[in-house]
Design a protein around this motif. Sequence first.
Motif, mmCIF file in Angstrom:
data_model
loop_
_atom_site.group_PDB
_atom_site.id
_atom_site.type_symbol
_atom_site.label_atom_id
_atom_site.label_comp_id
_atom_site.label_asym_id
_atom_site.label_seq_id
_atom_site.Cartn_x
_atom_site.Cartn_y
_atom_site.Cartn_z
ATOM 1 N N ASN A 19 46.449 27.950 65.988
ATOM 2 C CA ASN A 19 47.912 28.031 66.013
ATOM 3 C C ASN A 19 48.514 28.124 64.618
ATOM 4 O OD1 ASN A 19 48.113 27.870 68.836
ATOM 5 N ND2 ASN A 19 47.851 25.651 68.755
ATOM 6 N N THR A 20 47.722 28.500 63.632
ATOM 7 C CA THR A 20 48.204 28.589 62.256
ATOM 8 C C THR A 20 48.157 30.032 61.778
ATOM 9 O OG1 THR A 20 47.373 26.364 61.809
ATOM 10 C CG2 THR A 20 47.863 27.746 59.904
ATOM 11 N N THR A 21 49.276 30.516 61.247
ATOM 12 C CA THR A 21 49.349 31.872 60.691
ATOM 13 C C THR A 21 50.041 31.808 59.341
ATOM 14 O OG1 THR A 21 49.496 32.868 62.888
ATOM 15 C CG2 THR A 21 50.238 34.215 61.049
ATOM 16 N N THR A 22 49.552 32.602 58.410
ATOM 17 C CA THR A 22 50.201 32.750 57.114
ATOM 18 C C THR A 22 50.184 34.228 56.771
ATOM 19 O OG1 THR A 22 50.283 31.919 54.841
ATOM 20 C CG2 THR A 22 48.095 32.385 55.748
ATOM 21 N N ASN A 23 51.019 34.640 55.824
ATOM 22 C CA ASN A 23 51.054 36.066 55.506
ATOM 23 C C ASN A 23 51.336 36.296 54.031
ATOM 24 O OD1 ASN A 23 53.834 35.242 55.920
ATOM 25 N ND2 ASN A 23 54.326 37.401 55.729
ATOM 26 N N ALA A 24 51.061 37.522 53.595
ATOM 27 C CA ALA A 24 51.337 37.950 52.223
ATOM 28 C C ALA A 24 51.643 39.440 52.243
ATOM 29 C CB ALA A 24 50.144 37.675 51.315
ATOM 30 N N TYR A 78 41.552 35.836 62.525
ATOM 31 C CA TYR A 78 42.067 37.165 62.857
ATOM 32 C C TYR A 78 43.028 37.637 61.777
ATOM 33 C CZ TYR A 78 39.774 36.189 67.175
ATOM 34 O OH TYR A 78 38.796 35.888 68.095
ATOM 35 N N ILE A 79 42.839 38.885 61.364
ATOM 36 C CA ILE A 79 43.672 39.502 60.336
ATOM 37 C C ILE A 79 44.440 40.650 60.981
ATOM 38 C CG2 ILE A 79 43.636 40.890 58.227
ATOM 39 C CD1 ILE A 79 41.081 39.414 57.425
ATOM 40 N N THR A 80 45.748 40.675 60.755
ATOM 41 C CA THR A 80 46.591 41.785 61.179
ATOM 42 C C THR A 80 47.159 42.426 59.919
ATOM 43 O OG1 THR A 80 47.212 40.576 63.169
ATOM 44 C CG2 THR A 80 48.572 42.481 62.586
ATOM 45 N N TYR A 113 46.745 42.787 43.567
ATOM 46 C CA TYR A 113 46.780 42.396 44.977
ATOM 47 C C TYR A 113 47.990 41.492 45.220
ATOM 48 C CZ TYR A 113 42.091 44.088 46.102
ATOM 49 O OH TYR A 113 41.000 44.883 46.333
ATOM 50 N N SER A 114 48.280 41.263 46.462
ATOM 51 C CA SER A 114 49.274 40.266 46.843
ATOM 52 C C SER A 114 48.742 38.897 46.424
ATOM 53 C CB SER A 114 49.472 40.282 48.361
ATOM 54 O OG SER A 114 48.308 39.791 49.008
ATOM 55 N N PRO A 115 49.604 37.885 46.469
ATOM 56 C CA PRO A 115 49.077 36.531 46.293
ATOM 57 C C PRO A 115 48.066 36.238 47.408
ATOM 58 C CG PRO A 115 51.477 36.544 46.194
ATOM 59 C CD PRO A 115 51.054 37.911 46.644
ATOM 60 N N ALA A 116 47.038 35.461 47.072
ATOM 61 C CA ALA A 116 46.045 35.071 48.080
ATOM 62 C C ALA A 116 46.649 34.015 49.004
ATOM 63 C CB ALA A 116 44.796 34.525 47.409
ATOM 64 N N VAL A 117 46.342 34.130 50.293
ATOM 65 C CA VAL A 117 46.734 33.122 51.277
ATOM 66 C C VAL A 117 45.484 32.683 52.026
ATOM 67 C CG1 VAL A 117 49.110 33.926 51.523
ATOM 68 C CG2 VAL A 117 47.342 34.890 52.994
ATOM 69 N N SER A 118 45.506 31.460 52.545
ATOM 70 C CA SER A 118 44.328 30.976 53.262
ATOM 71 C C SER A 118 44.750 30.124 54.454
ATOM 72 C CB SER A 118 43.419 30.169 52.336
ATOM 73 O OG SER A 118 44.049 28.981 51.922
ATOM 74 N N VAL A 119 43.820 30.018 55.387
ATOM 75 C CA VAL A 119 43.998 29.177 56.563
ATOM 76 C C VAL A 119 42.716 28.379 56.731
ATOM 77 C CG1 VAL A 119 44.218 29.167 59.088
ATOM 78 C CG2 VAL A 119 45.628 30.701 57.741
ATOM 79 N N LYS A 120 42.864 27.075 56.915
ATOM 80 C CA LYS A 120 41.717 26.223 57.211
ATOM 81 C C LYS A 120 41.321 26.431 58.668
ATOM 82 C CE LYS A 120 42.251 22.512 53.896
ATOM 83 N NZ LYS A 120 40.897 22.475 53.383
#
Length: 148
Positions: free
Chosen positions: A82-87, A111-113, A97-104
């Motif tokens: 249930n966690t999503t982040t974006n860049a 899943y990457i969109t 590149y964009s700033p790096a984002v991460s999900v634990k």
Amino acid sequence: MKQIPLKPVLVTMILLTAWGQTNPVSAHDITGSLGKTNTAIDYIQVQCYNDGNGSNDHLEVKIKDLAPVAAPKVSIQLTRDNTTTNATDAIDGDAGYSPAVSVKGGDGYFYITIDKTATGAENYSVQFHCKTSDDQHTGTTISPISDQ
């Protein structure tokens, strides 16, 4: 003449085809393109797993908007449970590149969109790294789900 039953042959062919669609990754980057429509998206499944370096803690991603330099900006969304982040890559066609984002999320599937802000074809590069809690790389397998 010996006959081979058709069902086991079909099952084997399907499994081999599916297995051929997953790619263990060592370079930790992929390139792709989005079609002209403003609704074009690419959808990718990433599996992170313990390959001997330890259990996965998080997946880290960033995106680069490649030529052509055009109005749309490319973005990446990273989801686990249930966690999503974006860049978004704010500058089209540069070397950054964009700033790096991460999900634990531990070992398992992320899943990457990848999408864009407007009409017009775009090319992109994505870097991704499955990492332990002390930033050691862990096993990574990618499987494209949708490529528009």
